[in-house]
Design an enzyme around this catalytic site. Structure first.
Site, short mmCIF file in Angstrom:
data_model
loop_
_atom_site.label_atom_id
_atom_site.label_comp_id
_atom_site.label_asym_id
_atom_site.label_seq_id
_atom_site.Cartn_x
_atom_site.Cartn_y
_atom_site.Cartn_z
N GLU A 64 44.43 45.55 28.23
CA GLU A 64 44.34 45.94 26.81
C GLU A 64 43.10 45.25 26.27
O GLU A 64 43.15 44.07 25.90
CB GLU A 64 45.61 45.49 26.07
CG GLU A 64 46.88 46.19 26.53
CD GLU A 64 47.06 47.57 25.90
OE1 GLU A 64 46.45 47.84 24.85
OE2 GLU A 64 47.81 48.38 26.46
N CYS A 82 41.96 44.00 17.13
CA CYS A 82 41.30 44.78 18.18
C CYS A 82 41.04 46.21 17.75
O CYS A 82 40.08 46.82 18.20
CB CYS A 82 42.13 44.75 19.46
SG CYS A 82 43.82 45.28 19.19
P1 NAD Z 1 41.22 34.81 24.46
O1 NAD Z 1 39.95 34.04 24.52
O2 NAD Z 1 42.43 34.20 23.85
O3 NAD Z 1 41.52 35.26 25.95
C1 NAD Z 1 42.65 36.02 26.29
C2 NAD Z 1 43.40 35.32 27.40
O4 NAD Z 1 42.56 35.22 28.55
C3 NAD Z 1 43.84 33.91 27.03
O5 NAD Z 1 45.20 33.77 27.36
C4 NAD Z 1 42.95 33.05 27.88
O6 NAD Z 1 43.58 31.86 28.28
C5 NAD Z 1 42.65 33.91 29.07
N1 NAD Z 1 41.38 33.58 29.69
C6 NAD Z 1 40.23 33.26 29.06
N2 NAD Z 1 39.25 33.02 29.97
C7 NAD Z 1 39.79 33.20 31.18
C8 NAD Z 1 39.29 33.11 32.52
N3 NAD Z 1 38.02 32.78 32.78
N4 NAD Z 1 40.14 33.36 33.53
C9 NAD Z 1 41.43 33.69 33.29
N5 NAD Z 1 41.95 33.79 32.05
C10 NAD Z 1 41.16 33.55 31.01
O7 NAD Z 1 41.04 36.17 23.68
P2 NAD Z 1 39.74 37.06 23.56
O8 NAD Z 1 39.41 37.67 24.88
O9 NAD Z 1 38.68 36.37 22.79
O10 NAD Z 1 40.37 38.18 22.65
C11 NAD Z 1 39.55 39.01 21.91
C12 NAD Z 1 39.33 40.32 22.62
O11 NAD Z 1 40.58 40.92 22.91
C13 NAD Z 1 38.60 41.33 21.79
O12 NAD Z 1 37.70 42.02 22.59
C14 NAD Z 1 39.69 42.24 21.29
O13 NAD Z 1 39.27 43.51 20.94
C15 NAD Z 1 40.59 42.25 22.45
N6 NAD Z 1 41.94 42.57 22.04
C16 NAD Z 1 42.51 43.70 22.50
C17 NAD Z 1 43.79 44.04 22.10
C18 NAD Z 1 44.47 45.27 22.60
O14 NAD Z 1 45.67 45.36 22.38
N7 NAD Z 1 43.80 46.20 23.24
C19 NAD Z 1 44.47 43.21 21.22
C20 NAD Z 1 43.85 42.06 20.78
C21 NAD Z 1 42.60 41.74 21.22
#
Ligand code: NAD
Length: 440
Positions: free
Chosen positions: A216, A250
């Site tokens: 997602e 998102c």
């Molecule tokens: P985040 O930084 O919290 O990362 C998400 C998860 O990935 C966390 O649990 C984190 O611990 C894990 N993570 C981070 N780096 C990692 C690595 N190197 N290896 C393994 N796991 C790792 O969140 P984010 O990515 O900044 O979230 C924002 C993004 O998410 C935006 O692009 C947003 O559009 C997208 N998003 C999508 C949805 C959806 O439902 N499609 C919903 C919310 C956010």
């Protein structure tokens, strides 16, 4: 279970897998009981969660309940209402070449041990809604909240084991090292919400074990405004959708795409809409959120000079406040147009007309959502048929994801797979083909 030393990821997965192997998570009664317990958690401890969401994101209690806590309760209620029907084996017509005494059907099998990795922006909803689906489908679940929303992560890690079957549901807190360690384990499905860079890391790790993934992801969701639209209504709905959670949604409208005359008419209406929502000083409004951390604050303030400021433009690093901001005269290649904004900045980009707007969307990554504000059936049809996006909203941003009967997910760069309601059962189950021919 009470562990004084945190359990190693391999031990967590082994323990949950052992539970799954006993068959304990499979009966409908267990699933329903877990969903009811999760519902109890949300109704009894909703205020604890709301306080954590306020600490992490400055989320107002109203917003926390509406977009995270009550949202998840609705998803649970919808699932409880329909689960028995969804799980019923589905007969299929048996083909003539097998004879008349053959019957065939499909049945949903749980997958096993599922990993759910959540992001920080809706840190409760985006962990719990997939967990609802995973439990409803009869799986054991490892839930990994986002370390960037530490208060919410801590509350979830305390509450989930207090309410749910701890032999089948585990919370693992932590950031990159802990998630990397989890990803080395074999899961039966990985459900990841977050950015595409980490999405690729997740998918690579999953490939080692041939584990299916749901990703997602995000991207720049465009909002096309047609010249015939009622622009006061459009401005109000755009502002509500964009500035909810300080733009950290998102499916928020990322940018406005319209013709120059409509842009000029829309600008003051957007400024009015912001004022109507948050007053003339949004920093003083209890309803307006804050940016998650200083890294994102610095990234976002670096985008503020990508165009002419229509409203907002101010910020305060000590409170991680960025005013709801609308930028006009934004070039298609301006910094604010090069990445998903994920913050309270709404650029307006102009194109001559609908053909160019459709071309603009199709020249870029497939978005998670596309919004179209128009009164023209022909324009509606053209966007539906000539563009591809995770979801399509006419006239109202964000709302499609609150409909449990619609699949929620992306396509292309905005992700793969989907969930909510019965689509979660599809995601977290194997649909097994069964054939039966009597022996005599
Ligand atoms: P985040 O930084 O919290 O990362 C998400 C998860 O990935 C966390 O649990 C984190 O611990 C894990 N993570 C981070 N780096 C990692 C690595 N190197 N290896 C393994 N796991 C790792 O969140 P984010 O990515 O900044 O979230 C924002 C993004 O998410 C935006 O692009 C947003 O559009 C997208 N998003 C999508 C949805 C959806 O439902 N499609 C919903 C919310 C956010």
């Amino acid at each position: 279970m009470n562990h004084s030393v945190p359990e190693q990821p391999a031990d967590v997965v082994a323990r949950l897998r052992a539970t799954f192997r006993t068959g304990r998570t499979k009966p409908a009664e267990w699933r329903v009981a877990q969903l009811r317990r999760l519902r109890d958690m949300l109704t009894e401890k909703g205020t604890d969660l709301a306080a954590a969401l306020h600490a992490d994101l400055g989320k107002s209690a109203t917003e926390a309940f509406r977009t995270e806590i009550d949202f998840t309760v609705r998803e649970i209620d919808h699932t409880l209402d329909h689960l028995a029907g969804w799980l019923r084996p589905e007969p299929a017509p048996s083909p003539a070449h097998l004879g008349t005494d053959v019957t065939v059907w499909t049945q949903y099998d749980p997958l096993g041990v599922v990993l759910v990795i959540a992001p920080w922006n809706y840190p409760a909803q985006l962990l719990l809604a997939p967990v609802v689906g995973a439990l409803a489908a009869g799986n054991a679940v490892v839930a990994k909240p986002s370390e960037l929303a530490p208060a919410t992560s801590a509350v979830l890690a305390r509450l989930l084991p207090a309410y749910l079957d701890t032999d089948a549901v585990a919370v693992v807190q932590g950031g990159v090292p802990e998630t990397t360690a989890l990803l080395a384990e074999r899961f039966d499905h990985i459900f990841y919400t977050g950015n595409g860079t980490v999405g690729r890391i997740v998918m690579r790790a999953a490939a080692e074990h041939l584990t299916p993934v749901t990703l997602e992801l995000g991207g720049k969701s465009p909002a096309f405004v047609d010249r015939d639209a009622d622009l006061a209504v459009v401005a109000d709905r755009l502002a509500r959708g964009k500035f909810l959670n300080a733009g950290q949604t998102c499916v928020a409208p990322d940018y406005v795409l319209t013709d120059p005359e409509t842009a000029a008419a829309l600008e003051p209406l957007l400024a009015n809409a912001v004022k109507a929502l948050y007053g003339s000083d949004p920093a003083a409004s209890g309803e307006y959120g804050r940016i998650i951390n200083e890294r994102h604050f610095d990234r976002l303030t670096g985008l503020l000079d990508s165009g002419r400021t229509v409203v907002g433009g101010t910020s305060d690093r000590s409170t991680r406040y960025i005013a709801p901001t609308v930028l006009a005269d934004v070039a298609p290649d301006a910094p604010v147009m090069r990445e998903e904004i994920f913050g309270p900045i709404l650029p307006i980009v102009t194109v001559p007309g609908i053909d160019e707007a459709i071309g603009f969307v199709n020249d870029r990554d497939k978005p998670l959502a596309l919004y179209v504000f128009t009164d023209s059936d022909e324009t509606r049809r053209r966007f539906a048929d000539e563009t591809s996006s995770g979801g399509l909203g006419y006239g109202l941003p964000l709302a499609h994801l609150t409909v449990s009967d619609l699949p929620f997910g992306g396509v292309g760069e905005s992700g793969m797979g989907n969930y909510h309601g019965r689509y979660s059962i599809e995601t977290f189950s194997h649909r097994k083909a069964v054939l039966d021919k009597p022996l005599h």
